[in-house]
Design an enzyme around this catalytic site. Structure first.
Site, PDB file in Angstrom:
ATOM      1  N   SER A 144       0.851  -1.190   0.000  1.00 11.49           N
ATOM      2  CA  SER A 144       0.000   0.000   0.000  1.00 11.49           C
ATOM      3  C   SER A 144       0.886   1.240   0.000  1.00 11.49           C
ATOM      4  O   SER A 144       2.036   1.185   0.450  1.00 11.49           O
ATOM      5  CB  SER A 144      -0.873   0.016   1.267  1.00 11.49           C
ATOM      6  N   TYR A 158      -2.414  -0.295  10.562  1.00  7.77           N
ATOM      7  CA  TYR A 158      -2.526  -0.714   9.164  1.00  7.77           C
ATOM      8  C   TYR A 158      -1.216  -0.414   8.430  1.00  7.77           C
ATOM      9  O   TYR A 158      -0.682  -1.274   7.710  1.00  7.77           O
ATOM     10  CB  TYR A 158      -3.688  -0.004   8.479  1.00  7.77           C
ATOM     11  N   LYS A 162       1.611  -2.912   6.477  1.00  3.11           N
ATOM     12  CA  LYS A 162       2.021  -2.754   5.078  1.00  3.11           C
ATOM     13  C   LYS A 162       3.521  -2.445   4.968  1.00  3.11           C
ATOM     14  O   LYS A 162       4.155  -2.817   3.971  1.00  3.11           O
ATOM     15  CB  LYS A 162       1.164  -1.685   4.383  1.00  3.11           C
TER      16      LYS A 162
END
Length: 249
Positions: A144, A158, A162
């Protein structure tokens, strides 16, 4: 439409019941790949597989929870029994639960780690012995843009998952290139999928929906995955970052 370096390849895709995974499966099937779809929603997987078969493509689908290693191993074993080899593993399944750290949504932190990091590792562990035996293979991990820059407040955990996918993919590249196994990291920005709906907070979901008004279609990511697979065996696309033109981070 068949493309020389995609046609005939057996491609495993996780998180294939919707979004990037589903669109990628359809695109690669159009290019002549044999696609093997995995996701928790068996009914949805079956429907996608049926549609691919009806349009002349080759596909199979199995229910799999990538947070359970035994299920991932079984998923790959069934693909091998059916098609005899594995050329590409697309570790696409992921979840995004955005919330400020002080809210201590520890269960959501655990879930993101289980899906976004351990799920990728279980996928690698399941396909690697076969790829080593074949002396060829391609591992594609979905990272991402939030694995390049931390999205905070809200996306700290998050982003951490990633960043981990970045580290894993680069480490795999270094460890596996001598065995003719390619590794590619795809880092999308805002893409029109249900990923932003993964947050438990309505306020956060509302903000994300606003941000995602600029989102590009999942097909833009599928095209990048196809491009990486389509390269000659001696060419490795290590990293592709894809954002909406309007996105600044």
């Amino acid at each position: 439409m068949e493309s020389s370096n995609i046609a005939g390849k057996v491609v495993i895709i996780t998180g294939a019941s919707s979004g990037i995974g589903e669109v990628t499966a359809r695109l690669l099937a159009q290019h002549g790949a044999i696609v093997v779809l995995g996701a928790r929603r068996k009914g949805r997987i079956d429907a996608v597989v049926q549609e691919i078969l009806e349009t002349g493509g080759k596909a199979a689908g199995f229910a799999v929870d990538i947070t359970k290693r035994a299920e991932v191993d079984m998923f790959i074993e069934r693909a091998l029994e059916r098609f005899g080899r594995i050329d590409v593993m697309v570790n696409n399944a992921g979840i995004m639960a955005i919330a400020p750290i002080p809210q201590l949504k520890v269960e959501e932190w655990d879930r993101q780690i289980d899906v976004n990091i351990k799920g990728v590792l279980y996928g690698v562990a399941a396909v690697l012995p076969q790829m080593q035996k074949q002396k060829s293979g391609h591992i594609i991990n979905l990272a991402s843009v939030l694995g390049i820059k931390v999205f905070a407040p809200g996306g700290t955990v998050y982003s951490a998952t990633k960043f981990a996918v970045r580290a894993l993919t680069e480490g795999l590249r270094v460890e596996l290139h001598s065995e003719n196994i390619r590794c590619t990291m795809i880092s999308p920005g805002a893409v029109a999928t249900d990923l932003p709906e993964g947050s438990s907070e309505e306020a956060t979901r509302k903000d994300l929906r606003e941000l995602y008004k600029m989102a590009i279609p999942a097909a833009s990511i599928a095209s990048a995955i196809a491009y990486a697979i389509d390269q000659p065996a001696e060419v490795e696309i290590d990293e592709v970052v894809i954002r909406p033109t309007a996105q600044d981070f």
